[in-house]
Write a protein that holds these residues in place. Structure first.
Motif, PDB file in Angstrom:
ATOM      1  N   ARG A  11       0.845  -1.181   0.000  1.00 24.92           N
ATOM      2  CA  ARG A  11       0.000   0.000   0.000  1.00 24.92           C
ATOM      3  C   ARG A  11       0.880   1.231   0.000  1.00 24.92           C
ATOM      4  N   ILE A  12       0.461   2.226  -0.780  1.00 22.39           N
ATOM      5  CA  ILE A  12       1.120   3.530  -0.759  1.00 22.39           C
ATOM      6  C   ILE A  12       0.119   4.547  -0.227  1.00 22.39           C
ATOM      7  N   LEU A  13       0.505   5.287   0.780  1.00 30.70           N
ATOM      8  CA  LEU A  13      -0.349   6.310   1.376  1.00 30.70           C
ATOM      9  C   LEU A  13       0.280   7.681   1.209  1.00 30.70           C
ATOM     10  N   LYS A  14      -0.551   8.682   1.156  1.00 29.87           N
ATOM     11  CA  LYS A  14      -0.059  10.053   1.219  1.00 29.87           C
ATOM     12  C   LYS A  14      -0.037  10.494   2.686  1.00 29.87           C
ATOM     13  N   ILE A  15       0.856  11.417   2.992  1.00 28.33           N
ATOM     14  CA  ILE A  15       0.943  11.950   4.355  1.00 28.33           C
ATOM     15  C   ILE A  15      -0.429  12.455   4.801  1.00 28.33           C
ATOM     16  N   GLY A  16      -0.817  12.037   6.004  1.00 23.53           N
ATOM     17  CA  GLY A  16      -2.082  12.471   6.563  1.00 23.53           C
ATOM     18  C   GLY A  16      -3.257  11.546   6.309  1.00 23.53           C
ATOM     19  N   GLN A  17      -3.096  10.611   5.372  1.00 22.98           N
ATOM     20  CA  GLN A  17      -4.165   9.646   5.130  1.00 22.98           C
ATOM     21  C   GLN A  17      -4.194   8.621   6.251  1.00 22.98           C
ATOM     22  N   SER A  18      -5.287   7.871   6.305  1.00 21.42           N
ATOM     23  CA  SER A  18      -5.407   6.807   7.296  1.00 21.42           C
ATOM     24  C   SER A  18      -5.730   5.495   6.594  1.00 21.42           C
ATOM     25  N   MET A  19      -5.461   4.379   7.273  1.00 21.24           N
ATOM     26  CA  MET A  19      -5.796   3.083   6.716  1.00 21.24           C
ATOM     27  C   MET A  19      -5.804   2.039   7.830  1.00 21.24           C
ATOM     28  N   THR A  20      -6.400   0.897   7.514  1.00 13.32           N
ATOM     29  CA  THR A  20      -6.429  -0.232   8.443  1.00 13.32           C
ATOM     30  C   THR A  20      -5.763  -1.426   7.801  1.00 13.32           C
ATOM     31  N   LEU A  21      -4.794  -1.998   8.504  1.00 17.34           N
ATOM     32  CA  LEU A  21      -4.168  -3.244   8.085  1.00 17.34           C
ATOM     33  C   LEU A  21      -4.937  -4.392   8.751  1.00 17.34           C
ATOM     34  N   GLN A  22      -5.314  -5.358   7.924  1.00 14.43           N
ATOM     35  CA  GLN A  22      -6.122  -6.456   8.443  1.00 14.43           C
ATOM     36  C   GLN A  22      -5.243  -7.671   8.758  1.00 14.43           C
ATOM     37  N   CYS A  23      -5.618  -8.375   9.814  1.00 13.75           N
ATOM     38  CA  CYS A  23      -4.927  -9.604  10.210  1.00 13.75           C
ATOM     39  C   CYS A  23      -5.948 -10.596  10.724  1.00 13.75           C
ATOM     40  N   THR A  24      -5.870 -11.831  10.235  1.00 10.27           N
ATOM     41  CA  THR A  24      -6.780 -12.895  10.666  1.00 10.27           C
ATOM     42  C   THR A  24      -5.977 -14.170  10.876  1.00 10.27           C
ATOM     43  N   GLN A  25      -6.312 -14.901  11.953  1.00 11.95           N
ATOM     44  CA  GLN A  25      -5.674 -16.204  12.180  1.00 11.95           C
ATOM     45  C   GLN A  25      -6.758 -17.250  12.441  1.00 11.95           C
ATOM     46  N   ASP A  26      -6.484 -18.467  11.969  1.00 11.12           N
ATOM     47  CA  ASP A  26      -7.473 -19.545  12.113  1.00 11.12           C
ATOM     48  C   ASP A  26      -6.951 -20.685  12.966  1.00 11.12           C
ATOM     49  N   MET A  27      -6.007 -20.391  13.858  1.00 12.91           N
ATOM     50  CA  MET A  27      -5.399 -21.410  14.716  1.00 12.91           C
ATOM     51  C   MET A  27      -5.951 -21.375  16.133  1.00 12.91           C
ATOM     52  N   ASN A  28      -6.974 -20.548  16.349  1.00 16.10           N
ATOM     53  CA  ASN A  28      -7.607 -20.418  17.662  1.00 16.10           C
ATOM     54  C   ASN A  28      -6.616 -19.971  18.734  1.00 16.10           C
ATOM     55  N   HIS A  29      -5.663 -19.128  18.322  1.00 18.24           N
ATOM     56  CA  HIS A  29      -4.687 -18.589  19.267  1.00 18.24           C
ATOM     57  C   HIS A  29      -5.290 -17.452  20.069  1.00 18.24           C
ATOM     58  N   GLU A  79      -3.605   6.305  11.835  1.00 18.58           N
ATOM     59  CA  GLU A  79      -4.257   7.594  11.686  1.00 18.58           C
ATOM     60  C   GLU A  79      -3.184   8.617  11.309  1.00 18.58           C
ATOM     61  N   LEU A  80      -3.513   9.483  10.371  1.00 18.21           N
ATOM     62  CA  LEU A  80      -2.590  10.571   9.999  1.00 18.21           C
ATOM     63  C   LEU A  80      -1.199  10.020   9.662  1.00 18.21           C
ATOM     64  N   ALA A  81      -1.134   9.230   8.583  1.00 18.87           N
ATOM     65  CA  ALA A  81       0.110   8.567   8.209  1.00 18.87           C
ATOM     66  C   ALA A  81       1.261   9.559   8.040  1.00 18.87           C
ATOM     67  N   ALA A  82       2.443   9.133   8.489  1.00 13.51           N
ATOM     68  CA  ALA A  82       3.658   9.939   8.405  1.00 13.51           C
ATOM     69  C   ALA A  82       4.752   9.128   7.722  1.00 13.51           C
ATOM     70  N   PRO A  83       5.731   9.801   7.081  1.00 10.77           N
ATOM     71  CA  PRO A  83       6.823   9.054   6.413  1.00 10.77           C
ATOM     72  C   PRO A  83       7.552   8.090   7.349  1.00 10.77           C
ATOM     73  N   SER A  84       7.596   8.400   8.648  1.00 12.55           N
ATOM     74  CA  SER A  84       8.267   7.519   9.603  1.00 12.55           C
ATOM     75  C   SER A  84       7.554   6.176   9.772  1.00 12.55           C
ATOM     76  N   GLN A  85       6.329   6.081   9.258  1.00 11.37           N
ATOM     77  CA  GLN A  85       5.597   4.822   9.343  1.00 11.37           C
ATOM     78  C   GLN A  85       5.800   3.944   8.110  1.00 11.37           C
ATOM     79  N   THR A  86       6.639   4.386   7.197  1.00 11.34           N
ATOM     80  CA  THR A  86       7.038   3.544   6.077  1.00 11.34           C
ATOM     81  C   THR A  86       7.812   2.355   6.632  1.00 11.34           C
TER      82      THR A  86
END
Lengths: 115, 112
Positions: A11-29, A79-86
């Motif tokens: 994913r490529i985001l512009k500074i200040g945009q927001s997004m959600t990274l999804q994670c799912t596990q099926d091992m009943n952890h 929230e409010l993506a920054a270059p340091s979150q690359t």
């Protein structure tokens, strides 16, 4: 079992945009984790969860939020993506640390670039 | 907090050679894992070895928990072994959370 799955892969985001990274596990952890990996470095823990409704900060939580409404899912919100979150973001899951089989299993990662 | 040190930081091998990678840690652990990160960035679980010795094909690992180190042995290396090898440890410090602390890795390049 699919194990730990993550979306999106890239994913490529512009500074200040927001997004959600999804994670799912099926091992009943019970336990789930989010790590980030910066170039040439090892992984660092962002947030973790020991069960549905319970989350806590790791080593580098600033700029992120998480929720855990089900055993299977553990989304990471930027929230409010920054270059340091690359970075590359890895989700993982395991049984509780008190068990002899508390090995962590990792997803394939999400490569995020903030421009 | 717990410190994890890996050595050597870089290693170049000719195909067929053997190697030993070392991981030192500064406190008691109840989880120690070795990973291989391939050139595509995927993390592959190699061993879950908080103590003792395990073998899987050409790879084996030994952890001496009382002396706080672990060794990863690669025999008859192949070009597909190239990548970064990480050691990560977890303990009961800070509550029963199983948080992993990663070392900075060993970059292995196997030349044909």
């Amino acid at each position: 079992n699919a194990g730990v799955t993550q979306t999106p892969k890239f994913r490529i985001l512009k500074i200040g945009q927001s997004m959600t990274l999804q994670c799912t596990q099926d091992m009943n952890h019970n336990y789930m984790y989010w790590y980030r990996q910066d170039p040439g470095m090892g992984l660092k823990l962002i947030y973790y969860s020991v069960g549905a409704g319970i989350t806590d900060k790791g080593e580098v939580p600033n700029g992120y939020n998480v929720s855990r409404s089900t055993t299977e899912d553990f989304p990471l919100r930027l929230e409010l993506a920054a270059p340091s979150q690359t970075s590359v973001y890895f989700c993982a899951s395991s049984y509780p640390s008190g068990r002899v089989d508390n090995e962590q299993f990792f997803g394939p990662g999400t490569r995020l670039t903030v421009l | 907090g717990i410190q994890v040190e890996q050595s050597p930081p870089d290693l170049i091998l000719q195909e067929g050679a053997n190697s030993t990678l070392r991981c030192n840690f500064s406190d008691s652990v109840n989880n120690l894992q070795w990973f291989h990160q391939n050139p595509w960035g995927q993390l592959i679980n190699l061993f879950y070895i908080p103590s003792g010795t395990k073998q899987n094909g050409r790879l084996s690992a030994t952890t001496v928990a009382t002396e706080r180190y672990s060794l990863l042995y690669i025999s008859s290396s192949q070009t597909t072994d190239s990548g970064v090898y990480f050691c990560a440890v977890g303990g009961l410090y800070g509550g029963a959370t199983n948080k992993l602390i990663f070392g900075t890795g060993t970059l292995l390049a196997v030349q044909p």
